[in-house]
Design a protein around this motif. Sequence first.
Motif, PDB file in Angstrom:
ATOM      1  N   GLY A   1      -6.230   1.800   6.924  1.00 24.70           N
ATOM      2  CA  GLY A   1      -6.451   2.850   5.938  1.00 24.70           C
ATOM      3  C   GLY A   1      -7.864   3.387   5.991  1.00 24.70           C
ATOM      4  O   GLY A   1      -8.802   2.670   6.337  1.00 24.70           O
ATOM      5  N   THR A   2      -7.995   4.663   5.664  1.00 23.18           N
ATOM      6  CA  THR A   2      -9.313   5.305   5.711  1.00 23.18           C
ATOM      7  C   THR A   2      -9.980   5.360   4.346  1.00 23.18           C
ATOM      8  O   THR A   2     -11.158   5.694   4.250  1.00 23.18           O
ATOM      9  CB  THR A   2      -9.169   6.747   6.233  1.00 23.18           C
ATOM     10  OG1 THR A   2      -8.367   7.512   5.317  1.00 23.18           O
ATOM     11  CG2 THR A   2      -8.517   6.766   7.606  1.00 23.18           C
ATOM     12  N   GLY A   3      -9.248   5.062   3.291  1.00 22.37           N
ATOM     13  CA  GLY A   3      -9.815   5.180   1.952  1.00 22.37           C
ATOM     14  C   GLY A   3      -9.840   6.615   1.456  1.00 22.37           C
ATOM     15  O   GLY A   3     -10.473   6.911   0.443  1.00 22.37           O
ATOM     16  N   LEU A   4      -9.143   7.520   2.163  1.00 15.03           N
ATOM     17  CA  LEU A   4      -9.104   8.932   1.769  1.00 15.03           C
ATOM     18  C   LEU A   4      -7.741   9.365   1.255  1.00 15.03           C
ATOM     19  O   LEU A   4      -7.606  10.446   0.686  1.00 15.03           O
ATOM     20  CB  LEU A   4      -9.491   9.819   2.969  1.00 15.03           C
ATOM     21  CG  LEU A   4     -10.967   9.817   3.366  1.00 15.03           C
ATOM     22  CD1 LEU A   4     -11.155  10.560   4.680  1.00 15.03           C
ATOM     23  CD2 LEU A   4     -11.816  10.456   2.280  1.00 15.03           C
ATOM     24  N   GLY A   5      -6.729   8.547   1.451  1.00 15.46           N
ATOM     25  CA  GLY A   5      -5.368   8.947   1.100  1.00 15.46           C
ATOM     26  C   GLY A   5      -5.200   9.334  -0.356  1.00 15.46           C
ATOM     27  O   GLY A   5      -4.629  10.397  -0.669  1.00 15.46           O
ATOM     28  N   LEU A   6      -5.697   8.498  -1.260  1.00 12.97           N
ATOM     29  CA  LEU A   6      -5.532   8.792  -2.686  1.00 12.97           C
ATOM     30  C   LEU A   6      -6.437   9.943  -3.119  1.00 12.97           C
ATOM     31  O   LEU A   6      -6.068  10.720  -4.005  1.00 12.97           O
ATOM     32  CB  LEU A   6      -5.833   7.538  -3.517  1.00 12.97           C
ATOM     33  CG  LEU A   6      -4.837   6.391  -3.359  1.00 12.97           C
ATOM     34  CD1 LEU A   6      -5.233   5.205  -4.223  1.00 12.97           C
ATOM     35  CD2 LEU A   6      -3.414   6.841  -3.717  1.00 12.97           C
ATOM     36  N   ALA A   7      -7.614  10.048  -2.500  1.00 14.98           N
ATOM     37  CA  ALA A   7      -8.501  11.171  -2.813  1.00 14.98           C
ATOM     38  C   ALA A   7      -7.850  12.489  -2.400  1.00 14.98           C
ATOM     39  O   ALA A   7      -7.936  13.497  -3.112  1.00 14.98           O
ATOM     40  CB  ALA A   7      -9.848  10.995  -2.112  1.00 14.98           C
TER      41      ALA A   7
ATOM     42  N   PHE B   1      -9.363   6.601  -6.747  1.00 14.00           N
ATOM     43  CA  PHE B   1      -9.353   7.964  -6.216  1.00 14.00           C
ATOM     44  C   PHE B   1     -10.710   8.381  -5.654  1.00 14.00           C
ATOM     45  O   PHE B   1     -10.881   9.536  -5.259  1.00 14.00           O
ATOM     46  CB  PHE B   1      -8.905   8.945  -7.302  1.00 14.00           C
ATOM     47  CG  PHE B   1      -7.510   8.691  -7.792  1.00 14.00           C
ATOM     48  CD1 PHE B   1      -6.407   9.076  -7.038  1.00 14.00           C
ATOM     49  CD2 PHE B   1      -7.293   8.042  -8.997  1.00 14.00           C
ATOM     50  CE1 PHE B   1      -5.123   8.832  -7.480  1.00 14.00           C
ATOM     51  CE2 PHE B   1      -6.010   7.791  -9.452  1.00 14.00           C
ATOM     52  CZ  PHE B   1      -4.913   8.186  -8.692  1.00 14.00           C
ATOM     53  N   ASP B   2     -11.665   7.440  -5.619  1.00  9.43           N
ATOM     54  CA  ASP B   2     -12.955   7.732  -4.991  1.00  9.43           C
ATOM     55  C   ASP B   2     -12.785   7.776  -3.479  1.00  9.43           C
ATOM     56  O   ASP B   2     -11.997   7.013  -2.898  1.00  9.43           O
ATOM     57  CB  ASP B   2     -13.988   6.667  -5.348  1.00  9.43           C
ATOM     58  CG  ASP B   2     -14.321   6.658  -6.825  1.00  9.43           C
ATOM     59  OD1 ASP B   2     -13.945   7.625  -7.517  1.00  9.43           O
ATOM     60  OD2 ASP B   2     -14.949   5.684  -7.286  1.00  9.43           O
ATOM     61  N   ARG B   3     -13.544   8.651  -2.837  1.00  5.70           N
ATOM     62  CA  ARG B   3     -13.482   8.736  -1.377  1.00  5.70           C
ATOM     63  C   ARG B   3     -13.906   7.426  -0.741  1.00  5.70           C
ATOM     64  O   ARG B   3     -14.884   6.805  -1.157  1.00  5.70           O
ATOM     65  CB  ARG B   3     -14.397   9.855  -0.867  1.00  5.70           C
ATOM     66  CG  ARG B   3     -13.982  11.237  -1.288  1.00  5.70           C
ATOM     67  CD  ARG B   3     -14.994  12.256  -0.834  1.00  5.70           C
ATOM     68  NE  ARG B   3     -16.363  11.875  -1.221  1.00  5.70           N
ATOM     69  CZ  ARG B   3     -17.415  12.653  -1.031  1.00  5.70           C
ATOM     70  NH1 ARG B   3     -17.276  13.826  -0.467  1.00  5.70           N
ATOM     71  NH2 ARG B   3     -18.615  12.256  -1.404  1.00  5.70           N
ATOM     72  N   PHE B   4     -13.138   6.994   0.255  1.00  2.34           N
ATOM     73  CA  PHE B   4     -13.431   5.817   1.073  1.00  2.34           C
ATOM     74  C   PHE B   4     -13.352   4.508   0.293  1.00  2.34           C
ATOM     75  O   PHE B   4     -13.724   3.460   0.817  1.00  2.34           O
ATOM     76  CB  PHE B   4     -14.820   5.929   1.738  1.00  2.34           C
ATOM     77  CG  PHE B   4     -14.943   7.094   2.671  1.00  2.34           C
ATOM     78  CD1 PHE B   4     -14.385   7.053   3.935  1.00  2.34           C
ATOM     79  CD2 PHE B   4     -15.596   8.243   2.267  1.00  2.34           C
ATOM     80  CE1 PHE B   4     -14.498   8.136   4.790  1.00  2.34           C
ATOM     81  CE2 PHE B   4     -15.717   9.331   3.117  1.00  2.34           C
ATOM     82  CZ  PHE B   4     -15.163   9.278   4.385  1.00  2.34           C
ATOM     83  N   TYR B   5     -12.862   4.561  -0.958  1.00  2.00           N
ATOM     84  CA  TYR B   5     -12.770   3.313  -1.721  1.00  2.00           C
ATOM     85  C   TYR B   5     -11.513   2.558  -1.310  1.00  2.00           C
ATOM     86  O   TYR B   5     -10.425   3.135  -1.204  1.00  2.00           O
ATOM     87  CB  TYR B   5     -12.723   3.587  -3.223  1.00  2.00           C
ATOM     88  CG  TYR B   5     -12.671   2.307  -4.040  1.00  2.00           C
ATOM     89  CD1 TYR B   5     -13.817   1.590  -4.316  1.00  2.00           C
ATOM     90  CD2 TYR B   5     -11.453   1.804  -4.499  1.00  2.00           C
ATOM     91  CE1 TYR B   5     -13.773   0.406  -5.041  1.00  2.00           C
ATOM     92  CE2 TYR B   5     -11.397   0.632  -5.226  1.00  2.00           C
ATOM     93  CZ  TYR B   5     -12.552  -0.065  -5.496  1.00  2.00           C
ATOM     94  OH  TYR B   5     -12.503  -1.230  -6.208  1.00  2.00           O
ATOM     95  N   ARG B   6     -11.668   1.274  -1.091  1.00  2.00           N
ATOM     96  CA  ARG B   6     -10.533   0.414  -0.799  1.00  2.00           C
ATOM     97  C   ARG B   6     -10.678  -0.873  -1.582  1.00  2.00           C
ATOM     98  O   ARG B   6     -11.782  -1.439  -1.650  1.00  2.00           O
ATOM     99  CB  ARG B   6     -10.460   0.110   0.708  1.00  2.00           C
ATOM    100  CG  ARG B   6      -9.834   1.234   1.521  1.00  2.00           C
ATOM    101  CD  ARG B   6     -10.103   1.090   2.991  1.00  2.00           C
ATOM    102  NE  ARG B   6     -11.488   1.420   3.306  1.00  2.00           N
ATOM    103  CZ  ARG B   6     -11.946   1.614   4.540  1.00  2.00           C
ATOM    104  NH1 ARG B   6     -11.133   1.506   5.554  1.00  2.00           N
ATOM    105  NH2 ARG B   6     -13.210   1.912   4.746  1.00  2.00           N
ATOM    106  N   VAL B   7      -9.600  -1.312  -2.182  1.00  2.00           N
ATOM    107  CA  VAL B   7      -9.620  -2.574  -2.918  1.00  2.00           C
ATOM    108  C   VAL B   7      -9.989  -3.678  -1.940  1.00  2.00           C
ATOM    109  O   VAL B   7      -9.505  -3.720  -0.806  1.00  2.00           O
ATOM    110  CB  VAL B   7      -8.248  -2.847  -3.570  1.00  2.00           C
ATOM    111  CG1 VAL B   7      -8.274  -4.178  -4.319  1.00  2.00           C
ATOM    112  CG2 VAL B   7      -7.877  -1.710  -4.502  1.00  2.00           C
TER     113      VAL B   7
ATOM    114  N   ASP C   1     -10.389   2.257 -11.867  1.00  2.00           N
ATOM    115  CA  ASP C   1     -11.191   3.467 -12.093  1.00  2.00           C
ATOM    116  C   ASP C   1     -11.777   4.047 -10.804  1.00  2.00           C
ATOM    117  O   ASP C   1     -12.363   5.134 -10.837  1.00  2.00           O
ATOM    118  CB  ASP C   1     -12.332   3.170 -13.069  1.00  2.00           C
ATOM    119  CG  ASP C   1     -11.834   2.847 -14.467  1.00  2.00           C
ATOM    120  OD1 ASP C   1     -10.721   3.296 -14.796  1.00  2.00           O
ATOM    121  OD2 ASP C   1     -12.547   2.152 -15.211  1.00  2.00           O
ATOM    122  N   HIS C   2     -11.621   3.346  -9.691  1.00  2.00           N
ATOM    123  CA  HIS C   2     -12.242   3.800  -8.444  1.00  2.00           C
ATOM    124  C   HIS C   2     -11.229   4.143  -7.360  1.00  2.00           C
ATOM    125  O   HIS C   2     -11.623   4.521  -6.253  1.00  2.00           O
ATOM    126  CB  HIS C   2     -13.185   2.718  -7.914  1.00  2.00           C
ATOM    127  CG  HIS C   2     -14.256   2.325  -8.877  1.00  2.00           C
ATOM    128  ND1 HIS C   2     -15.365   3.106  -9.134  1.00  2.00           N
ATOM    129  CD2 HIS C   2     -14.386   1.236  -9.679  1.00  2.00           C
ATOM    130  CE1 HIS C   2     -16.133   2.511 -10.025  1.00  2.00           C
ATOM    131  NE2 HIS C   2     -15.566   1.374 -10.378  1.00  2.00           N
TER     132      HIS C   2
END
Length: 377
Positions: A333-339, A317-323, A314-315
Motif C-alpha cells: 500500500g502507498t498510504g494514498l488510497g483513502l486520501a 485519510f492523511d496522505r501516506f498514513y498507514r496503521v 483520525d489519521h
Amino acid sequence: MNNRIKLNDKEKGVLLIEGIGTFLLFQIINVILVMASNLFFGSNDKKSFFALLHMDISHGNLSKILLLLALVIVLEIFISLHVVMKSYRQFQVKYFEEELSKIASGALDQRIDIQVNPQLQGLVTSINSLIENTNEHIAEQRRSEKSKDELITNVSHDIRTPLTSIIGYLGLIESRNYEDLDQILKYTHIAYNKSLEMQTLVNDLFEYTNVEHANSTLSMTKFDMAQMLDQLSADFELEANKRGMEIVVNADPERILMTGDTDKLGRVFNNLIMNAFKYGNDATHLWLNAKQTSEEVVISVANNGKPIPKDSLDHLFDRFYRVEDSRSKETGGTGLGLAIAQSMVKMHGGWIDVQSDPDRTAFIIHFPMNTQNTSEE
C-alpha cells in the motif's frame, strides 16, 4: 471590542487649554463688544449696553436678560466643546496613522483596536478585515508549502526503499555476483516486484494530485448506485473467496438513481474494498450497504475484521498514513488510497467517515441529494 484611545497627560492638557481658552476668548469678545457699544454711543445714550440693561431691569425684564445671557453662555460652551472634539479627532487620526504605519511595516498581527468617530471607524473596520484576509491567505500559503514539503519527503521516502532494492539486486547481477540462473531469476523477480511498487506509488500520486487540483472536473452521468454495488460484488467475488470472505449487498430502495462520475466513484469503492481485504484481518463478511433518504444517499463499506486502533482513526485519510500494524510486505500500500477516496467523494459534494469497534469497521459515505438525484420505486 474597540476601545477609546487613551490620551497622555500632554494631550489632555492641550484639549483642556483649547476648551478653556476658547471659552475665555468668547468672554473677552463679549467685554470688547460692551465697551465698544458704550464708547460708540456714550454711557448715557439709550442705545448703549448699560442704558439698555438699566432700562430692561427697570421694566422688570431681568429674567429675560438672564435667559439671553444663559443662551449666549451655552452657545459659547457648545462651540468650545466643538473645538475640543475637533482636536480630539485629530488625535484619533494621529493615533490611527501611527497604528497603520506599524501594520505597513510588516506587523500583520497588529489590529487597530480603537473606537473613533463614525467616518473613521468604517475605515478601521475595513483595514482590520483586510488584515484578517491577508493573514488567512498567508497561513494558507504556509500550509500549502508545508504540505508540499511533506509530500516531497513522503514520496522520496517511499520511492527510495524499493529503488534501493532494485539497484541492489540488479547490481548483484551487473557485478556477476550470483551462482546460477535460478539466483539471477530470483534477483530479477524481486527487482520486478519492487518496480511494480514504485509504479503503484507513482500512479496513486498522479491520481491524488489530479483530484486535488482546482481544475479537476467530473464527467457526470446518471446511474443506479444499487447496480454499481452489485457489479462491485461480482468483480471482487473471487478475491473475497480467496480470503474466506462473503460479500453481501443491501440497497434500500432496490434502485437508487443518482448523478455522478462513475469512474471516480468506482475508484472510491475499489479503494475501500481493497482496504478491507488488506487490513480487515480475520473478517468473514464484507457488507456493501446503500440507503436513500429525502436528504442524502448513504453508502457503507463494512467488514467484521480486526478493529482499527482508536489513535489511528483520525489519521486514516492523511496522505501516506498507514496503521503501524499494516506496514508489512503482505499488505503493502502507498498510504494514498483513502486520501484519494476522500478527495473524490468531496468532489461530488459528499463526505466520508469511519467507525470501528470490535464488531465492525465501516467506511460511511454521505452524498447529499440535489435536484439531479432521484429514485424510482
